[in-house]
Write a protein that holds these residues in place. Structure first.
Motif, short mmCIF file in Angstrom:
data_model
loop_
_atom_site.label_atom_id
_atom_site.label_comp_id
_atom_site.label_asym_id
_atom_site.label_seq_id
_atom_site.Cartn_x
_atom_site.Cartn_y
_atom_site.Cartn_z
N ILE A 106 0.79 -1.18 0.19
CA ILE A 106 0.03 -0.48 -0.01
C ILE A 106 0.67 1.56 0.19
O ILE A 106 0.78 2.41 -1.05
CB ILE A 106 -0.78 0.04 1.09
CG1 ILE A 106 -1.77 -1.85 0.80
CG2 ILE A 106 -1.25 1.07 1.58
CD1 ILE A 106 -2.72 -1.68 2.33
N ALA A 107 1.99 1.02 1.01
CA ALA A 107 2.87 2.61 0.77
C ALA A 107 3.73 2.74 -0.51
O ALA A 107 3.63 3.89 -1.09
CB ALA A 107 3.70 1.95 1.95
N GLU A 108 3.44 1.71 -1.03
CA GLU A 108 5.05 1.74 -2.55
C GLU A 108 3.68 2.41 -3.51
O GLU A 108 4.20 3.69 -4.66
CB GLU A 108 5.40 0.28 -3.27
CG GLU A 108 5.72 0.22 -4.51
CD GLU A 108 6.32 -0.48 -5.23
OE1 GLU A 108 5.69 -1.09 -6.13
OE2 GLU A 108 6.78 -1.53 -4.00
N SER A 239 10.92 -0.33 -5.84
CA SER A 239 9.38 -1.13 -6.06
C SER A 239 9.32 -2.86 -6.86
O SER A 239 10.22 -3.15 -7.56
CB SER A 239 9.36 -0.09 -7.17
OG SER A 239 8.00 -0.41 -8.27
N PHE A 240 8.52 -3.22 -6.30
CA PHE A 240 8.00 -4.32 -6.13
C PHE A 240 7.19 -4.00 -7.88
O PHE A 240 7.12 -5.04 -8.33
CB PHE A 240 6.52 -5.39 -5.45
CG PHE A 240 7.09 -5.55 -3.99
CD1 PHE A 240 8.16 -6.58 -4.13
CD2 PHE A 240 7.55 -4.43 -2.86
CE1 PHE A 240 8.82 -6.92 -2.06
CE2 PHE A 240 7.96 -4.81 -1.67
CZ PHE A 240 8.77 -5.71 -1.61
N ASP A 242 7.96 -2.56 -10.27
CA ASP A 242 9.08 -2.25 -11.43
C ASP A 242 9.71 -3.72 -11.87
O ASP A 242 10.56 -4.32 -12.90
CB ASP A 242 10.06 -1.10 -11.17
CG ASP A 242 9.44 0.10 -11.33
OD1 ASP A 242 8.21 0.24 -11.80
OD2 ASP A 242 9.63 0.84 -10.88
N THR A 243 10.58 -4.63 -10.00
CA THR A 243 10.97 -5.63 -10.17
C THR A 243 10.48 -6.55 -10.95
O THR A 243 10.90 -7.58 -11.47
CB THR A 243 11.01 -5.88 -8.76
OG1 THR A 243 12.31 -5.12 -8.96
CG2 THR A 243 12.36 -7.01 -8.23
N PHE A 244 9.16 -7.09 -10.72
CA PHE A 244 8.15 -7.72 -11.21
C PHE A 244 7.55 -7.72 -12.17
O PHE A 244 6.75 -8.10 -13.29
CB PHE A 244 7.60 -8.64 -9.68
CG PHE A 244 8.58 -8.90 -8.99
CD1 PHE A 244 8.43 -10.35 -8.80
CD2 PHE A 244 8.20 -8.91 -7.74
CE1 PHE A 244 9.91 -10.88 -7.79
CE2 PHE A 244 9.46 -9.07 -6.47
CZ PHE A 244 9.44 -10.25 -6.85
N GLN A 245 7.56 -6.49 -12.71
CA GLN A 245 6.75 -6.40 -14.11
C GLN A 245 5.17 -7.02 -13.63
O GLN A 245 3.96 -6.96 -15.16
CB GLN A 245 7.25 -6.99 -15.45
CG GLN A 245 8.90 -6.56 -15.22
CD GLN A 245 8.62 -4.58 -15.87
OE1 GLN A 245 8.05 -4.58 -17.23
NE2 GLN A 245 10.12 -4.22 -15.20
N LEU A 251 -0.86 -4.76 -7.45
CA LEU A 251 0.17 -4.72 -5.86
C LEU A 251 -0.88 -3.59 -4.41
O LEU A 251 -0.53 -4.51 -3.35
CB LEU A 251 1.34 -4.69 -5.66
CG LEU A 251 1.60 -5.17 -6.89
CD1 LEU A 251 3.57 -4.46 -7.13
CD2 LEU A 251 2.36 -6.91 -6.88
N LEU A 252 -1.60 -3.00 -5.15
CA LEU A 252 -2.42 -2.17 -3.98
C LEU A 252 -3.85 -3.56 -3.77
O LEU A 252 -3.62 -2.68 -2.80
CB LEU A 252 -2.97 -0.84 -4.50
CG LEU A 252 -3.78 -0.08 -4.07
CD1 LEU A 252 -3.22 0.64 -2.38
CD2 LEU A 252 -4.74 1.30 -4.68
N GLY A 253 -3.97 -3.38 -5.00
CA GLY A 253 -5.21 -4.07 -4.01
C GLY A 253 -4.35 -5.13 -2.91
O GLY A 253 -5.21 -5.97 -2.44
N LEU A 254 -3.75 -6.11 -3.56
CA LEU A 254 -3.16 -7.29 -2.48
C LEU A 254 -2.83 -6.56 -1.26
O LEU A 254 -3.14 -7.43 -0.63
CB LEU A 254 -1.66 -7.83 -3.41
CG LEU A 254 -1.26 -9.14 -3.08
CD1 LEU A 254 -1.50 -10.08 -2.36
CD2 LEU A 254 0.02 -9.45 -3.55
#
Length: 277
Positions: A106-108, A239-240, A242-245, A251-254
């Motif tokens: 969420i913070a990212e 950034s997760f 950017d790293t995992f494309q 990611l926000l939802g997760l």
């Protein structure tokens, strides 16, 4: 019938804040003096050495903690500053780490909304990225600073001293958690880390308030910084997405699902507020 003795408690107020700031400045000033001596005596400027950040960081925080202990805590309590570092059962760990990871995602996303271009943000962001590049150029230094020293020193100051002192003062838990998290964010001195620090600091404060163990926010803080360090090592980014494309929205939802689910479970487990000894 004799009344029960009331345990002495310190509070965090303006004097406590002054002690922390003064101690930090004194520690930093001492390192600066040592650097001047090093330049003139040995022709070595420690500011260009990898160990300088480690020494400066340690001196500043140790000075702050010592000043608070010596001038605030001991005169009030009559003994040296100490913290509860007890370890809870396994279930607690299984609840707090997914909750923390959810807030990290969420913070990212929230941080990504802050501009990195423009007349103000552009220059500031460039300065910030250059500074971070310098700090992360040496892997050993980064691990020692971010994964070991920062979690220990910062949690002692922001949760163990500031937040606990505010609670002892009679402040509502939510207010104490938020204030300590905001101060935690402000000391990072840039808008991109401020947002993440406030959000993550709120989780750290919640865990500390519920469990009364400073060990847990230290471990969670180290977990967050370790994840960031690993991403920097292998992809030059924190950034997760950017790293995992993958989509930042995904990611926000997760993150929302993880945080909400484990927050509810954690709150149920620690529904009763236990008084710290």
């Amino acid at each position: 019938m004799e009344g029960k003795s009331v345990a002495k408690k310190y509070i965090f107020d303006g004097k406590g804040a002054l002690a922390l700031v003064s101690g930090f400045m004194a520690g930093s000033f001492l390192v600066a003096i040592l650097n001047v001596i090093s330049v003139f005596a040995f022709n070595v400027n420690m500011q260009y050495q990898d160990y300088y950040l480690i020494v400066a960081n340690a001196a500043g925080f140790m000075g702050a903690i010592f000043a608070f202990d010596y001038f605030i805590y001991r005169p009030k309590i009559g003994k040296k500053l100490n913290f509860n570092m007890s370890s809870p059962n396994l279930m607690t760990y299984l609840l707090i780490f997914p909750m923390m990871f959810g807030m990290m995602l969420i913070a990212e996303f929230t941080t990504s909304l802050i501009p990195i271009t423009g007349p103000f943000f552009g220059e500031y962001y460039q300065y910030f990225t250059d500074l971070m590049a310098k700090m992360t150029s040496n892997k050993a230094t980064l691990i020692l600073l971010a994964v070991i020293m920062a979690p220990v020193f910062e949690e002692i100051v922001f949760r163990g001293i500031i937040m606990k002192g505010l609670l002892n003062k009679g402040m509502k838990p939510k207010t104490a958690i938020i204030i300590s998290a905001v101060v935690f964010g402000l000391v990072h001195a840039n808008p991109w880390q401020f947002v993440g620090a406030v959000l993550l600091g709120s989780v750290l404060g919640l865990v500390y308030y519920k469990t009364k163990s400073l060990l847990l926010p230290i471990l969670l803080h180290a977990f967050n910084n370790l994840c960031s360090s690993i991403l920097i090592f292998y992809n030059k980014t924190e950034s997760f997405a950017d790293t995992f494309q993958v989509s930042e929205w995904l990611l926000l939802g997760l993150g929302i699902v993880l945080f909400t689910t484990f927050y509810i479970l954690f709150s149920k487990k620690y529904r009763v507020h236990y008084i710290e000894n």
